[in-house]
Design a protein around this motif. Structure first.
Motif, PDB file in Angstrom:
ATOM      1  N   GLY A  43      -2.093 -15.363  64.270  1.00 45.88           N
ATOM      2  CA  GLY A  43      -1.121 -16.451  64.275  1.00 45.88           C
ATOM      3  C   GLY A  43      -0.432 -16.723  62.957  1.00 45.88           C
ATOM      4  O   GLY A  43       0.458 -17.581  62.886  1.00 45.88           O
ATOM      5  N   LYS A  44      -0.803 -16.004  61.900  1.00 49.73           N
ATOM      6  CA  LYS A  44      -0.200 -16.258  60.587  1.00 49.73           C
ATOM      7  C   LYS A  44       1.187 -15.617  60.484  1.00 49.73           C
ATOM      8  O   LYS A  44       1.462 -14.570  61.082  1.00 49.73           O
ATOM      9  N   LYS A  45       2.047 -16.269  59.710  1.00 51.26           N
ATOM     10  CA  LYS A  45       3.394 -15.737  59.453  1.00 51.26           C
ATOM     11  C   LYS A  45       3.310 -14.797  58.245  1.00 51.26           C
ATOM     12  O   LYS A  45       3.109 -15.257  57.118  1.00 51.26           O
ATOM     13  N   ILE A  46       3.443 -13.512  58.498  1.00 45.79           N
ATOM     14  CA  ILE A  46       3.278 -12.507  57.444  1.00 45.79           C
ATOM     15  C   ILE A  46       4.595 -11.763  57.228  1.00 45.79           C
ATOM     16  O   ILE A  46       5.146 -11.174  58.165  1.00 45.79           O
ATOM     17  N   ALA A  47       5.100 -11.819  56.005  1.00 47.56           N
ATOM     18  CA  ALA A  47       6.364 -11.168  55.673  1.00 47.56           C
ATOM     19  C   ALA A  47       6.163  -9.664  55.523  1.00 47.56           C
ATOM     20  O   ALA A  47       5.206  -9.213  54.892  1.00 47.56           O
TER      21      ALA A  47
ATOM     22  N   ALA B 128       7.311   1.843  52.884  1.00 50.91           N
ATOM     23  CA  ALA B 128       6.047   2.565  52.704  1.00 50.91           C
ATOM     24  C   ALA B 128       4.849   1.629  52.876  1.00 50.91           C
ATOM     25  O   ALA B 128       3.845   2.002  53.508  1.00 50.91           O
ATOM     26  N   VAL B 129       4.938   0.417  52.314  1.00 54.17           N
ATOM     27  CA  VAL B 129       3.798  -0.500  52.426  1.00 54.17           C
ATOM     28  C   VAL B 129       3.643  -1.017  53.851  1.00 54.17           C
ATOM     29  O   VAL B 129       2.518  -1.251  54.313  1.00 54.17           O
ATOM     30  N   TRP B 130       4.758  -1.211  54.549  1.00 54.73           N
ATOM     31  CA  TRP B 130       4.666  -1.620  55.955  1.00 54.73           C
ATOM     32  C   TRP B 130       3.944  -0.554  56.769  1.00 54.73           C
ATOM     33  O   TRP B 130       3.109  -0.860  57.622  1.00 54.73           O
ATOM     34  N   PHE B 131       4.250   0.709  56.496  1.00 56.76           N
ATOM     35  CA  PHE B 131       3.608   1.814  57.211  1.00 56.76           C
ATOM     36  C   PHE B 131       2.107   1.813  56.933  1.00 56.76           C
ATOM     37  O   PHE B 131       1.283   2.006  57.841  1.00 56.76           O
ATOM     38  N   GLN B 132       1.716   1.576  55.675  1.00 64.02           N
ATOM     39  CA  GLN B 132       0.288   1.480  55.335  1.00 64.02           C
ATOM     40  C   GLN B 132      -0.372   0.365  56.131  1.00 64.02           C
ATOM     41  O   GLN B 132      -1.466   0.521  56.676  1.00 64.02           O
ATOM     42  N   TRP B 133       0.291  -0.771  56.171  1.00 65.33           N
ATOM     43  CA  TRP B 133      -0.226  -1.950  56.863  1.00 65.33           C
ATOM     44  C   TRP B 133      -0.370  -1.682  58.367  1.00 65.33           C
ATOM     45  O   TRP B 133      -1.433  -1.916  58.952  1.00 65.33           O
TER      46      TRP B 133
ATOM     47  N   LEU C 256       3.533  -6.384  50.541  1.00 70.06           N
ATOM     48  CA  LEU C 256       4.540  -6.166  49.499  1.00 70.06           C
ATOM     49  C   LEU C 256       4.091  -5.070  48.546  1.00 70.06           C
ATOM     50  O   LEU C 256       3.067  -4.424  48.740  1.00 70.06           O
ATOM     51  N   TRP C 257       4.869  -4.848  47.518  1.00 71.47           N
ATOM     52  CA  TRP C 257       4.591  -3.822  46.526  1.00 71.47           C
ATOM     53  C   TRP C 257       4.611  -4.458  45.140  1.00 71.47           C
ATOM     54  O   TRP C 257       5.115  -5.563  44.936  1.00 71.47           O
ATOM     55  N   GLU C 258       4.031  -3.728  44.193  1.00 66.40           N
ATOM     56  CA  GLU C 258       4.049  -4.191  42.818  1.00 66.40           C
ATOM     57  C   GLU C 258       5.440  -3.969  42.225  1.00 66.40           C
ATOM     58  O   GLU C 258       6.150  -3.053  42.632  1.00 66.40           O
TER      59      GLU C 258
ATOM     60  N   PHE D 281      -4.900 -12.699  46.033  1.00 66.37           N
ATOM     61  CA  PHE D 281      -5.167 -11.455  46.741  1.00 66.37           C
ATOM     62  C   PHE D 281      -6.340 -11.654  47.701  1.00 66.37           C
ATOM     63  O   PHE D 281      -7.409 -12.104  47.284  1.00 66.37           O
ATOM     64  N   ALA D 282      -6.126 -11.299  48.962  1.00 64.72           N
ATOM     65  CA  ALA D 282      -7.221 -11.313  49.938  1.00 64.72           C
ATOM     66  C   ALA D 282      -7.940  -9.971  49.821  1.00 64.72           C
ATOM     67  O   ALA D 282      -7.599  -8.997  50.495  1.00 64.72           O
ATOM     68  N   THR D 283      -8.928  -9.912  48.960  1.00 70.72           N
ATOM     69  CA  THR D 283      -9.522  -8.632  48.555  1.00 70.72           C
ATOM     70  C   THR D 283     -10.348  -7.953  49.652  1.00 70.72           C
ATOM     71  O   THR D 283     -10.710  -6.788  49.507  1.00 70.72           O
ATOM     72  N   LYS D 284     -10.622  -8.655  50.732  1.00 73.60           N
ATOM     73  CA  LYS D 284     -11.322  -8.014  51.846  1.00 73.60           C
ATOM     74  C   LYS D 284     -10.351  -7.371  52.833  1.00 73.60           C
ATOM     75  O   LYS D 284     -10.773  -6.710  53.779  1.00 73.60           O
ATOM     76  N   LEU D 285      -9.057  -7.578  52.601  1.00 73.01           N
ATOM     77  CA  LEU D 285      -8.041  -7.005  53.481  1.00 73.01           C
ATOM     78  C   LEU D 285      -7.269  -5.939  52.709  1.00 73.01           C
ATOM     79  O   LEU D 285      -6.140  -6.137  52.258  1.00 73.01           O
ATOM     80  N   ASP D 286      -7.904  -4.789  52.538  1.00 80.73           N
ATOM     81  CA  ASP D 286      -7.310  -3.661  51.818  1.00 80.73           C
ATOM     82  C   ASP D 286      -6.686  -2.705  52.833  1.00 80.73           C
ATOM     83  O   ASP D 286      -7.380  -2.163  53.686  1.00 80.73           O
ATOM     84  N   TYR D 287      -5.371  -2.513  52.739  1.00 79.18           N
ATOM     85  CA  TYR D 287      -4.704  -1.631  53.695  1.00 79.18           C
ATOM     86  C   TYR D 287      -4.212  -0.331  53.053  1.00 79.18           C
ATOM     87  O   TYR D 287      -3.277   0.307  53.537  1.00 79.18           O
ATOM     88  N   SER D 288      -4.882   0.076  51.966  1.00 77.10           N
ATOM     89  CA  SER D 288      -4.492   1.313  51.277  1.00 77.10           C
ATOM     90  C   SER D 288      -5.320   2.523  51.700  1.00 77.10           C
ATOM     91  O   SER D 288      -5.044   3.635  51.244  1.00 77.10           O
ATOM     92  N   GLN D 289      -6.317   2.311  52.533  1.00 77.17           N
ATOM     93  CA  GLN D 289      -7.274   3.382  52.787  1.00 77.17           C
ATOM     94  C   GLN D 289      -7.182   4.002  54.177  1.00 77.17           C
ATOM     95  O   GLN D 289      -8.106   4.673  54.619  1.00 77.17           O
ATOM     96  N   SER D 290      -6.073   3.807  54.859  1.00 72.57           N
ATOM     97  CA  SER D 290      -5.970   4.411  56.187  1.00 72.57           C
ATOM     98  C   SER D 290      -5.905   5.934  56.055  1.00 72.57           C
ATOM     99  O   SER D 290      -5.308   6.462  55.114  1.00 72.57           O
ATOM    100  N   ARG D 291      -6.519   6.613  56.990  1.00 72.06           N
ATOM    101  CA  ARG D 291      -6.523   8.075  56.967  1.00 72.06           C
ATOM    102  C   ARG D 291      -5.106   8.619  57.113  1.00 72.06           C
ATOM    103  O   ARG D 291      -4.744   9.630  56.511  1.00 72.06           O
TER     104      ARG D 291
END
Length: 325
Positions: free
Chosen positions: A132-136, A142-147, A187-189, A203-213
């Protein structure tokens, strides 16, 4: 006396270190040459700051072209208006799906963890909290694809959150968060660290979306147009050597990296110091990852045909490997 295993481990470690070192400078061009270079002002491309100075020593003049997005740099490479630039790792799938071979990936540039950036006062500690959260998001980025691929691999429905499509650069995301229009952002740096440094987010450090195969942690990719590889290969080689030399230097000194980052992007040093702690310079991309990216892009409808093999064939890091002796 050290055991044989210990000695072997040390030997292999030393060998790996030597193998990753950038080799000696190539000879300057015999006459002055011009190379058109695309500049995208993001932190993991901070080595670009000193690129012109290094290429000048090699008798190469840089003709600059600045882009806000990887997508714009990709278009410029395909049209031949620039010779080399950074683009997104997933761009090879898009190029291959278009039936083009006029973009060649040369090497990755860096990696980092990707944590969801959450507005202060909003509680998102676990993946279930995004409901239910509003996430931009920046659709197609590239980051959207990771997410998106991370959600799929974790069996989390994309419909579990309310996507807010934001157009333009990262500043638009930061402003939306300041206004309270969104709960979190993908987002990106340096804009992630900017929002955190200015006290608007965490930073929500438990929600890491950089490690998808499927997508991995790669942040970008240096690429050349097919035409440049055919007619200006020695210039491209010297560009790549100069970039990797500066990259190696900055990777060894985080303060120097943060300073270059600040000067390259125009962001305050207090922001880039935090961002530089997150980014690890040096590519982690390979052909196999490019293939997985292309396969995932097809399965998710981002490209309309399976170009797994064709995309992988457009990635050629042999020149980078030759430079790193």
């Amino acid at each position: 006396m050290k055991s044989l295993r210990t000695l072997l481990t040390i030997a292999l470690s030393l060998t790996a270190t030597v193998a990753l070192a950038v080799g000696p400078s190539p000879a300057p061009m015999k006459q002055k040459e011009v190379l058109s270079v695309g500049f995208v002002k993001v932190g993991h491309l901070a080595p670009m700051l000193m690129l012109e100075e290094e290429l000048k020593k090699l008798n190469i003049e840089v003709k600059r072209a600045e882009f806000v997005r990887y997508a714009d740099a990709r278009t410029a490479l395909l049209s031949g208006s620039v010779d080399v630039s950074a683009v997104g790792p997933g761009d090879l799938a898009i190029v291959a799906a278009q039936g083009s071979k006029n973009l060649i990936g040369l090497t990755g540039v860096g990696s980092s963890n990707k944590f969801l950036v959450v507005r202060k006062g909003v509680k998102i500690d676990e993946w279930g909290d995004i409901n239910g959260k509003k996430i931009a998001i920046a659709p197609g980025s590239a980051v959207w694809f990771q997410w998106a691929m991370t959600l799929i691999e974790k069996n989390i429905p994309y419909t579990s959150f309310s996507p807010v499509n934001v157009q333009g650069g990262g500043t638009a995301f930061v402003q939306a968060m300041k206004r309270g229009d969104i709960d979190a952002m993908v987002l990106w740096e340096p804009f992630e660290s900017q929002a955190v440094a200015e006290g608007d987010a965490y930073f929500a450090t438990k929600l890491d979306y950089s490690q998808s195969r499927s997508v991995g942690a790669e942040l970008g990719m240096l690429a050349a147009s097919g035409e440049a590889m055919a007619t200006k290969k020695e210039l491209v080689r010297r560009f790549l050597w100069a970039y990797l030399k500066v990259e190696e230097q900055l990777a060894k000194n985080n303060d120097q990296f943060a300073d270059a980052y600040s000067k390259y992007t125009g962001l305050p040093l207090n922001v880039t110091k935090e961002s530089a702690k997150i980014i690890k310079l040096g590519g982690v991309l390979n052909k196999e990852q490019v293939g997985r990216l292309a396969e995932a892009a097809f399965k998710q409808g981002i490209v309309q045909k399976d170009v797994t093999k064709e995309a992988a064939e457009l990635y050629d890091d042999s020149m980078a490997k030759e430079i790193k002796k």
